[in-house]
Design an enzyme around this catalytic site. Structure first.
Site, short mmCIF file in Angstrom:
data_model
loop_
_atom_site.label_atom_id
_atom_site.label_comp_id
_atom_site.label_asym_id
_atom_site.label_seq_id
_atom_site.Cartn_x
_atom_site.Cartn_y
_atom_site.Cartn_z
CG ASP A 1 -1.89 -1.13 1.46
OD1 ASP A 1 -2.17 -1.71 0.42
OD2 ASP A 1 -1.95 -1.09 2.43
CD GLU B 1 -9.48 -2.65 -0.90
OE1 GLU B 1 -9.48 -2.30 0.03
OE2 GLU B 1 -8.70 -3.05 -1.21
O1 FUB Z 1 -3.22 -3.27 3.54
C1 FUB Z 1 -4.57 -3.83 4.08
C2 FUB Z 1 -5.24 -3.35 3.27
O2 FUB Z 1 -5.47 -3.50 2.09
C3 FUB Z 1 -5.74 -1.63 2.54
O3 FUB Z 1 -5.87 -1.07 3.13
C4 FUB Z 1 -6.41 -1.75 1.37
O4 FUB Z 1 -5.96 -1.11 -0.17
C5 FUB Z 1 -6.23 -3.07 0.78
O5 FUB Z 1 -4.63 -3.18 0.51
#
Ligand code: FUB
Length: 323
Positions: free
Chosen positions: A15, A223
């Protein structure tokens, strides 16, 4: 730079949120580790408990400096579990780290921690931001002098538990022809510590000017919000989650609406895909992660960078997740 470079081969980082501060690139990733929690759709296996910061001044060959642990769950007064994707912004010489974390009731909130330096350490505030919820904050310092936060994530990110910024009795994830849930955008207060207003929907339109539908899973937001500007236009990019694409949409201002354009990154090895886009020394780069070094373990991800290119009309050339 046609071949991607792994940036932190000795540890698992994911991320990446990347910014240029004082002519140096700073990387703010999540820190994956083997916590032994079984994989599920709620993302419990992403059980991260601290952040490191990395920096470098040459993307292709430069040494990557590790600034060490800059924030840990045990130092955050309201912490429950799971430090997910963070971001950092600089205002008036101070650095503000925004991080999603479950509180003691297992509800994701967004917290702020402050530092005098981009490499931390970051000192967390006593409480999360009032009115914050869900995950994946991304901060955009706009040319209007204001700072905007984009956030939100489906499934384990809990966005389906809210409507109009209020918690629902029961989660409600739209399907099929219903409108897709939108990422959120909110202006930050001048002191960077609270929201200045209520979060608003960031609407993503299709080629006919209609908001994307929930069943349009190869284009709708899931997301991993990111914002950048190119030739005066605003580019909002994001992950489609269960279809594993990084896509983008273009708009004329920080609030949108944005119109869907296409795929930036095809699926990588792993389940999640997450990125940031930044210009450095005259080139554009896509920072992201995959699970190749861990042999496909979805909760052990590794940081990568590859060059990103635009077409003459401002669209982005699609990058293969396998390079
Ligand atoms: O790393 C945890 C979660 O997985 C992140 O917040 C999301 O965007 C995904 O990459």
């Amino acid at each position: 730079m046609k071949q991607a470079r792994y940036l932190v081969p000795h540890d698992y980082m994911a991320d990446p949120s990347v910014h240029v501060f004082n002519d140096r690139l700073y990387i703010y990733p999540s820190h994956d580790w083997e916590s032994g929690i079984p994989e599920n759709d709620n993302g419990d296996h992403f059980n991260m408990r601290d952040y490191h910061v990395f920096s470098l001044d040459d993307v292709e060959h430069g040494e990557v400096a590790d600034h060490g642990v800059v924030l840990r769950t045990e130092d955050i007064p309201w912490a429950g579990r799971q430090l997910w994707d963070c971001d950092v912004a600089c205002r008036n010489g101070k650095y503000y780290m925004y991080f999603p974390l479950k509180d003691k009731n297992d509800i994701f909130r967004i917290g702020v921690a402050v530092s005098e330096k981009p490499g931390g350490p970051f000192i967390p505030r006593e409480n999360p931001i009032k009115g914050s919820y869900s995950i994946d904050p991304c901060i955009w310092p706009d040319e209007d002098g204001e700072y905007y936060m984009y956030f939100g994530g489906l499934w384990g990110g809990q966005l389906q538990r809210y409507r109009n910024n209020k918690a629902l009795e029961c989660a409600d994830l739209p399907e099929g022809d219903a409108l897709a849930l939108c990422p959120k955008v909110v202006r930050l207060r001048g002191d960077m510590l609270e929201f200045a207003t209520e979060p608003r929907d960031l609407v993503i339109l299709d080629e006919n000017g209609k908001p994307l539908k929930a069943g349009d899973t190869e284009r709708r937001f899931f997301e991993a919000s990111w914002m950048h500007q190119y030739n005066g236009k605003y580019y909002f990019s994001y992950s489609t989650g269960d279809t594993h694409l990084i896509c983008y949409a273009i708009g004329d201002n920080p609030y949108g609406p944005f119109t869907y354009q296409g795929v930036i990154l095809t699926p990588v090895v792993g389940w999640t895909t997450h990125h940031s886009i930044v210009e450095f020394k005259g080139k554009w780069y896509l920072f992201h992660h995959d699970c190749v070094p861990s042999g496909g373990k979805t909760w052990l991800r590794s940081l990568k960078v590859v060059e990103l290119e635009y077409n003459a009309d401002g669209t982005i050339k699609t990058i293969q997740g396998t390079v």
